[in-house]
Design an enzyme around this catalytic site. Structure first.
Site, short mmCIF file in Angstrom:
data_model
loop_
_atom_site.label_atom_id
_atom_site.label_comp_id
_atom_site.label_asym_id
_atom_site.label_seq_id
_atom_site.Cartn_x
_atom_site.Cartn_y
_atom_site.Cartn_z
N ASP A 156 50.16 41.35 34.07
CA ASP A 156 50.07 40.74 35.40
C ASP A 156 49.32 39.42 35.20
O ASP A 156 48.63 39.24 34.20
CB ASP A 156 49.32 41.68 36.36
CG ASP A 156 49.09 41.05 37.71
OD1 ASP A 156 50.04 40.45 38.25
OD2 ASP A 156 47.96 41.13 38.22
N ARG A 157 49.44 38.47 36.12
CA ARG A 157 48.76 37.20 35.93
C ARG A 157 47.38 37.18 36.59
O ARG A 157 46.36 37.28 35.91
CB ARG A 157 49.62 36.03 36.47
CG ARG A 157 49.16 34.67 35.94
CD ARG A 157 49.80 33.50 36.67
NE ARG A 157 49.16 33.28 37.98
CZ ARG A 157 49.52 32.33 38.83
NH1 ARG A 157 50.50 31.51 38.55
NH2 ARG A 157 48.88 32.19 39.98
N ASP A 158 47.36 37.07 37.92
CA ASP A 158 46.08 36.89 38.62
C ASP A 158 45.19 38.13 38.46
O ASP A 158 45.61 39.24 38.79
CB ASP A 158 46.33 36.59 40.10
CG ASP A 158 47.17 35.32 40.29
OD1 ASP A 158 46.80 34.28 39.71
OD2 ASP A 158 48.21 35.39 40.97
N THR A 174 54.58 38.55 37.72
CA THR A 174 53.61 38.23 38.76
C THR A 174 54.24 38.12 40.15
O THR A 174 55.29 37.50 40.31
CB THR A 174 52.85 36.90 38.38
OG1 THR A 174 51.96 36.54 39.42
CG2 THR A 174 53.80 35.76 38.11
N ASN A 175 53.62 38.77 41.11
CA ASN A 175 54.02 38.60 42.51
C ASN A 175 53.46 37.27 43.01
O ASN A 175 52.26 37.02 42.86
CB ASN A 175 53.43 39.71 43.39
CG ASN A 175 54.21 41.01 43.32
OD1 ASN A 175 55.25 41.12 42.66
ND2 ASN A 175 53.69 42.04 44.00
N GLN A 176 54.29 36.44 43.60
CA GLN A 176 53.84 35.14 44.12
C GLN A 176 54.32 34.97 45.55
O GLN A 176 55.10 34.07 45.87
CB GLN A 176 54.34 34.02 43.19
CG GLN A 176 53.71 34.03 41.81
CD GLN A 176 52.22 33.74 41.82
OE1 GLN A 176 51.73 32.98 42.66
NE2 GLN A 176 51.47 34.35 40.91
N CYS A 228 62.35 42.72 43.26
CA CYS A 228 61.42 42.20 42.24
C CYS A 228 59.94 42.35 42.62
O CYS A 228 59.09 42.42 41.73
CB CYS A 228 61.75 40.75 41.89
SG CYS A 228 62.24 39.66 43.22
ZN LIG Z 1 61.07 39.53 45.04
#
Ligand SMILES: [Zn+2]
Length: 175
Positions: free
Chosen positions: A9-11, A51-53, A100
């Protein structure tokens, strides 16, 4: 031959958690991230970020802002001798029916198809239970949550390991 992967994961895992981060000036790498990634590479893992953005759907920043900070991030990894093979992001919001956005497994499954990853030998390192749920759904049993990001409800987590930060992942990923 299928490759084993470390899914990050990123953040909160790669960089310190900042709400809706989109400027490189706010992007602060977690201590030990480069060292840990070099270690994973030396063990033969490919490294992929998922990553969720939702800040994009919320219009807090644009797709272009996101791409700019991603390019900058990748250059920092490169300068430290690390290849991040791919970065998958979900730009959608919580009301979306996309496949996603974690906890849905879509980004992991896309990565699996594209990079021929061996999910049984792969690992997920996240800072939120939704990372664990998405990874499990995609066939990844090896999961780590780190305390360097979001607050974790440790007694209700299905993560295999809960560690202070990615620095400690070397202690549990040994082959
Ligand atoms: Zn999505």
């Amino acid at each position: 031959m299928p490759k084993k992967a470390i899914f990050l994961d990123r953040d909160g895992v790669v960089n310190k958690e900042v709400n809706y981060l989109f400027k490189k000036e706010d992007f602060e790498f977690i201590d030990g991230i480069f060292d840990a990634c070099i270690y994973f590479q030396n063990l033969g893992y490919i490294i992929i970020i998922v990553t969720n953005q939702s800040g994009i759907a919320r219009k807090y920043y644009s797709e272009n802002d996101y791409q700019t900070v991603t390019k900058w991030m990748l250059r920092q990894f490169e300068d430290n001798g690390i290849e991040i093979l791919n970065v998958f992001h979900c730009p959608h919001g919580p009301d979306s029916t996309c496949d996603c956005r974690k906890p849905k497994p879509g980004m992991f499954l896309t990565a699996k198809d594209k990079h021929n990853t061996d999910m049984e030998k792969s690992w997920l390192i996240g800072d939120n239970e939704i990372d664990v749920i998405a990874a499990n759904e995609a066939g990844i049993d090896n999961t780590i949550l780190v305390r360097s990001g979001h607050r974790i409800d440790e007694s209700n987590s299905n993560a295999r390991f809960i560690l202070d930060s990615i620095q400690q992942a070397k202690q549990v990923i040994t082959e």
